[in-house]
Design a protein around this motif. Structure first.
Motif, PDB file in Angstrom:
ATOM      1  N   ALA A 160     -32.948  38.249  79.593  1.00 48.23           N
ATOM      2  CA  ALA A 160     -32.671  36.820  79.414  1.00 48.23           C
ATOM      3  C   ALA A 160     -33.195  36.329  78.063  1.00 48.23           C
ATOM      4  O   ALA A 160     -32.610  35.429  77.459  1.00 48.23           O
ATOM      5  CB  ALA A 160     -33.279  36.018  80.549  1.00 48.23           C
ATOM      6  N   ARG A 161     -34.275  36.903  77.598  1.00 52.51           N
ATOM      7  CA  ARG A 161     -34.834  36.507  76.298  1.00 52.51           C
ATOM      8  C   ARG A 161     -33.967  36.957  75.141  1.00 52.51           C
ATOM      9  O   ARG A 161     -34.030  36.368  74.059  1.00 52.51           O
ATOM     10  CB  ARG A 161     -36.243  37.089  76.136  1.00 52.51           C
ATOM     11  CG  ARG A 161     -37.250  36.432  77.064  1.00 52.51           C
ATOM     12  CD  ARG A 161     -38.638  36.908  76.814  1.00 52.51           C
ATOM     13  NE  ARG A 161     -39.036  36.599  75.433  1.00 52.51           N
ATOM     14  CZ  ARG A 161     -40.039  37.180  74.820  1.00 52.51           C
ATOM     15  NH1 ARG A 161     -40.752  38.103  75.437  1.00 52.51           N
ATOM     16  NH2 ARG A 161     -40.348  36.861  73.590  1.00 52.51           N
ATOM     17  N   GLU A 162     -33.145  37.977  75.343  1.00 62.17           N
ATOM     18  CA  GLU A 162     -32.239  38.452  74.283  1.00 62.17           C
ATOM     19  C   GLU A 162     -31.104  37.475  74.019  1.00 62.17           C
ATOM     20  O   GLU A 162     -30.571  37.438  72.931  1.00 62.17           O
ATOM     21  CB  GLU A 162     -31.610  39.795  74.668  1.00 62.17           C
ATOM     22  CG  GLU A 162     -32.464  40.972  74.445  1.00 62.17           C
ATOM     23  CD  GLU A 162     -31.731  42.263  74.739  1.00 62.17           C
ATOM     24  OE1 GLU A 162     -30.735  42.253  75.480  1.00 62.17           O
ATOM     25  OE2 GLU A 162     -32.174  43.293  74.229  1.00 62.17           O
ATOM     26  N   ARG A 163     -30.704  36.743  75.030  1.00 62.56           N
ATOM     27  CA  ARG A 163     -29.553  35.852  74.909  1.00 62.56           C
ATOM     28  C   ARG A 163     -29.980  34.514  74.315  1.00 62.56           C
ATOM     29  O   ARG A 163     -31.015  33.982  74.667  1.00 62.56           O
ATOM     30  CB  ARG A 163     -28.916  35.638  76.275  1.00 62.56           C
ATOM     31  CG  ARG A 163     -28.336  36.906  76.824  1.00 62.56           C
ATOM     32  CD  ARG A 163     -27.619  36.650  78.119  1.00 62.56           C
ATOM     33  NE  ARG A 163     -27.762  37.836  78.941  1.00 62.56           N
ATOM     34  CZ  ARG A 163     -28.441  37.913  80.061  1.00 62.56           C
ATOM     35  NH1 ARG A 163     -29.027  36.841  80.546  1.00 62.56           N
ATOM     36  NH2 ARG A 163     -28.528  39.017  80.737  1.00 62.56           N
ATOM     37  N   PRO A 164     -29.133  33.952  73.472  1.00 63.40           N
ATOM     38  CA  PRO A 164     -29.477  32.631  72.941  1.00 63.40           C
ATOM     39  C   PRO A 164     -29.338  31.578  74.032  1.00 63.40           C
ATOM     40  O   PRO A 164     -28.567  31.761  74.977  1.00 63.40           O
ATOM     41  CB  PRO A 164     -28.441  32.413  71.832  1.00 63.40           C
ATOM     42  CG  PRO A 164     -27.308  33.300  72.181  1.00 63.40           C
ATOM     43  CD  PRO A 164     -27.884  34.463  72.924  1.00 63.40           C
ATOM     44  N   PRO A 165     -30.070  30.462  73.900  1.00 64.33           N
ATOM     45  CA  PRO A 165     -30.018  29.425  74.939  1.00 64.33           C
ATOM     46  C   PRO A 165     -28.678  28.732  75.047  1.00 64.33           C
ATOM     47  O   PRO A 165     -27.823  28.770  74.302  1.00 64.33           O
ATOM     48  CB  PRO A 165     -31.088  28.439  74.534  1.00 64.33           C
ATOM     49  CG  PRO A 165     -31.555  28.817  73.181  1.00 64.33           C
ATOM     50  CD  PRO A 165     -30.986  30.140  72.858  1.00 64.33           C
TER      51      PRO A 165
END
Length: 165
Positions: A160-165
Motif C-alpha cells: 500500500a505504501r508503494e502506491r500513490p495516494p
C-alpha cells in the motif's frame, strides 16, 4: 466527443513472477508508481501477490483434504466422517467450503479472497483455542496462523505504501 481532448495513456507490460501484469501511467501530469529497478515492477506488490498465490495453493490443499475426509477417501472406519461428532462434522464441512473459496480469491489476488482467507485462518485459530474438543488443542496451528497473519499484514502495508495516494 473529440478523442484528442482525452488524456493519452501509455501502457506497458511488466513481467512479475512469470505472469504479465499491466501497468498504466498517465502521460499528462500523472505521477508514476515507484518501480523496482531489477524487475520493472512494484516490489512489495509482487511479493504480496506471490504470498497470496502460495497461500492459495495451501488453502486448496487444505480444502481438498477436508473434502477427502468428508467423502471417505482418507481415514479408516474408526475415523470415518459419519462416526464423528456433529461439531467435528460441521467444522470440517465449513473448512472444506471456505478453504476452496479462499483459494480461488487468493489466486486471483482479490480483496474478497484475502478476507475469506483471513476468516478461515482466524476461525481455525479460534476452534483450536476455544473448542479443543473438535480438533484437539494444537497450539502449533495457532502460532502458524498468527505468523501468516502478520506476514500478510506486513506485505499488504508495504504494498500500500508503494502506491500513490
Amino acid at each position: 466527443m473529440n478523442t484528442e481532448s482525452r488524456p493519452s495513456m501509455k501502457t506497458r507490460m511488466v513481467h512479475v513472477f512469470g505472469s504479465a501484469a499491466e501497468s498504466r501511467e498517465q502521460i499528462s501530469g500523472g505521477s508514476p508508481v515507484p518501480e523496482d529497478t531489477e524487475t520493472g515492477g512494484n516490489a512489495w506488490t509482487s511479493r504480496l501477490v506471490l504470498f497470496l498465490r502460495i497461500m492459495a495453493v495451501i488453502a486448496m490443499a487444505k480444502g481438498l483434504y477436508h473434502w477427502a475426509e468428508i467423502t471417505g477417501f482418507i481415514g479408516s472406519e474408526d475415523t470415518a466422517f459419519e462416526v464423528q461428532t456433529t461439531q467435528w462434522q460441521s467444522a470440517t464441512v465449513y473448512f472444506a467450503v471456505i478453504e476452496l473459496v479462499a483459494a480461488v480469491g487468493l489466486w486471483l489476488a482479490t480483496p474478497w479472497g484475502a478476507v475469506v482467507w483471513l476468516t478461515s485462518v482466524v476461525s481455525m485459530a479460534v476452534i483450536e483455542l476455544m473448542f479443543p474438543a473438535i480438533y484437539g488443542s494444537n497450539y502449533l496451528v495457532v502460532i502458524l496462523a498468527l505468523v501468516l497473519l502478520v506476514i500478510y499484514l506486513a506485505l499488504a502495508w508495504m504494498a500500500a505504501r508503494e502506491r500513490p495516494p
